[in-house]
Design a protein around this motif. Sequence first.
Motif, PDB file in Angstrom:
ATOM      1  N   HIS A 170      80.065 -63.272 -22.195  1.00  0.00           N
ATOM      2  CA  HIS A 170      80.067 -61.852 -22.558  1.00  0.00           C
ATOM      3  C   HIS A 170      81.447 -61.408 -23.026  1.00  0.00           C
ATOM      4  N   GLY A 171      81.479 -60.330 -23.769  1.00  0.00           N
ATOM      5  CA  GLY A 171      82.748 -59.743 -24.175  1.00  0.00           C
ATOM      6  C   GLY A 171      83.508 -59.179 -22.977  1.00  0.00           C
ATOM      7  N   GLU A 172      84.745 -58.802 -23.221  1.00  0.00           N
ATOM      8  CA  GLU A 172      85.558 -58.249 -22.142  1.00  0.00           C
ATOM      9  C   GLU A 172      84.855 -57.044 -21.521  1.00  0.00           C
ATOM     10  N   SER A 173      84.804 -57.027 -20.189  1.00  0.00           N
ATOM     11  CA  SER A 173      84.146 -55.936 -19.476  1.00  0.00           C
ATOM     12  C   SER A 173      85.166 -55.020 -18.810  1.00  0.00           C
ATOM     13  N   GLU A 174      84.696 -53.859 -18.409  1.00  0.00           N
ATOM     14  CA  GLU A 174      85.554 -52.955 -17.639  1.00  0.00           C
ATOM     15  C   GLU A 174      85.962 -53.599 -16.320  1.00  0.00           C
ATOM     16  N   GLY A 175      85.108 -54.462 -15.783  1.00  0.00           N
ATOM     17  CA  GLY A 175      85.452 -55.180 -14.567  1.00  0.00           C
ATOM     18  C   GLY A 175      86.563 -56.185 -14.788  1.00  0.00           C
ATOM     19  N   ASN A 176      86.539 -56.878 -15.946  1.00  0.00           N
ATOM     20  CA  ASN A 176      87.634 -57.790 -16.281  1.00  0.00           C
ATOM     21  C   ASN A 176      88.963 -57.051 -16.314  1.00  0.00           C
ATOM     22  N   VAL A 177      88.959 -55.911 -16.974  1.00  0.00           N
ATOM     23  CA  VAL A 177      90.187 -55.118 -17.103  1.00  0.00           C
ATOM     24  C   VAL A 177      90.671 -54.661 -15.731  1.00  0.00           C
ATOM     25  N   ALA A 178      89.746 -54.182 -14.902  1.00  0.00           N
ATOM     26  CA  ALA A 178      90.116 -53.691 -13.568  1.00  0.00           C
ATOM     27  C   ALA A 178      90.634 -54.819 -12.681  1.00  0.00           C
ATOM     28  N   ALA A 179      90.036 -56.001 -12.775  1.00  0.00           N
ATOM     29  CA  ALA A 179      90.468 -57.125 -11.945  1.00  0.00           C
ATOM     30  C   ALA A 179      91.869 -57.576 -12.327  1.00  0.00           C
ATOM     31  N   THR A 180      92.153 -57.635 -13.617  1.00  0.00           N
ATOM     32  CA  THR A 180      93.492 -58.030 -14.056  1.00  0.00           C
ATOM     33  C   THR A 180      94.525 -56.999 -13.632  1.00  0.00           C
ATOM     34  N   ALA A 181      94.179 -55.718 -13.753  1.00  0.00           N
ATOM     35  CA  ALA A 181      95.100 -54.649 -13.346  1.00  0.00           C
ATOM     36  C   ALA A 181      95.384 -54.712 -11.849  1.00  0.00           C
ATOM     37  N   ALA A 182      94.353 -54.975 -11.044  1.00  0.00           N
ATOM     38  CA  ALA A 182      94.534 -55.053  -9.594  1.00  0.00           C
ATOM     39  C   ALA A 182      95.424 -56.219  -9.213  1.00  0.00           C
ATOM     40  N   ARG A 183      95.217 -57.360  -9.882  1.00  0.00           N
ATOM     41  CA  ARG A 183      96.044 -58.538  -9.583  1.00  0.00           C
ATOM     42  C   ARG A 183      97.505 -58.268  -9.931  1.00  0.00           C
ATOM     43  N   LEU A 184      97.761 -57.683 -11.084  1.00  0.00           N
ATOM     44  CA  LEU A 184      99.129 -57.417 -11.513  1.00  0.00           C
ATOM     45  C   LEU A 184      99.809 -56.372 -10.630  1.00  0.00           C
TER      46      LEU A 184
END
Length: 261
Positions: free
Chosen positions: A26-40
């Motif tokens: 699948h294309g980039e999801s809002e969950g992908n974005v949120a997970a990367t932001a949380a990790r950083l």
Amino acid sequence: MVSLNEGGLTDAVQEAGAVELLLIRHGESEGNVAATAARLAGAEVIEVPARDADVYLSGTGQEQATALGAALARVDDDVRPDTVVSSPYTRAKQTAEIAVQTANWPLTVRTDERLRDRELGILDRLTRLGVDRRFPEEAERRLWLGKLYYRPPGGESWADVALRLRSVLEELNRLGSGRRVMLVCHDAVIMLFRYILEGMSEEELLDLAASTSILNASITRYVRPSGSGPWTLESFNVTDHLIEQGVTVTEHAGDTNVHPH
């Protein structure tokens, strides 16, 4: 559950099965974005806007799905997939529907829950740091067992996911000669299709998972011209269609600490 064959695959065993298999993340999801932001940010919890099954594509993810469809539109009619099946999770179904509509294919996207993402149980929405702090015993058990066999309480191991995918592949063996199938799913699902189709060992699978991220809206292609026997990997994790159209290629990797310790 929706069968890959609209007429049902249990009616009769065909002499041969599918000849081509396209696996699309699948294309980039809002969950992908949120997970990367949380990790950083060093956060323990991923602030997703909905339950995992209902998370939408991000704006970039929608652009990726459109670019995928534009690339698929160039496929000759005689070698175009005649069946498109998606994970029922919104981000995958959106990707499939946008791509099929953009390609102007006269196909209806169907869904199959066996293609859904791995279920994380009590670890859902937690970052690696969150798991370490809130469930230290689970973090230790995950390290001990490794990615393939660790099953979080209420969730699935990769081995559990592989079991449901084997039944999908069995249906591909009974679709009838010449059929071409596109499955739109998730990164772990594509990794595990490779594990099954190529007869990988646990070590080979985990080495691949530790070194490679399945990119959003990427294409992985398997073929077997006879419609029976083993599949051959023709291409893996391809995003040239995104680059050619000036669409951002996104990498949202999972935990790469996957080997048993």
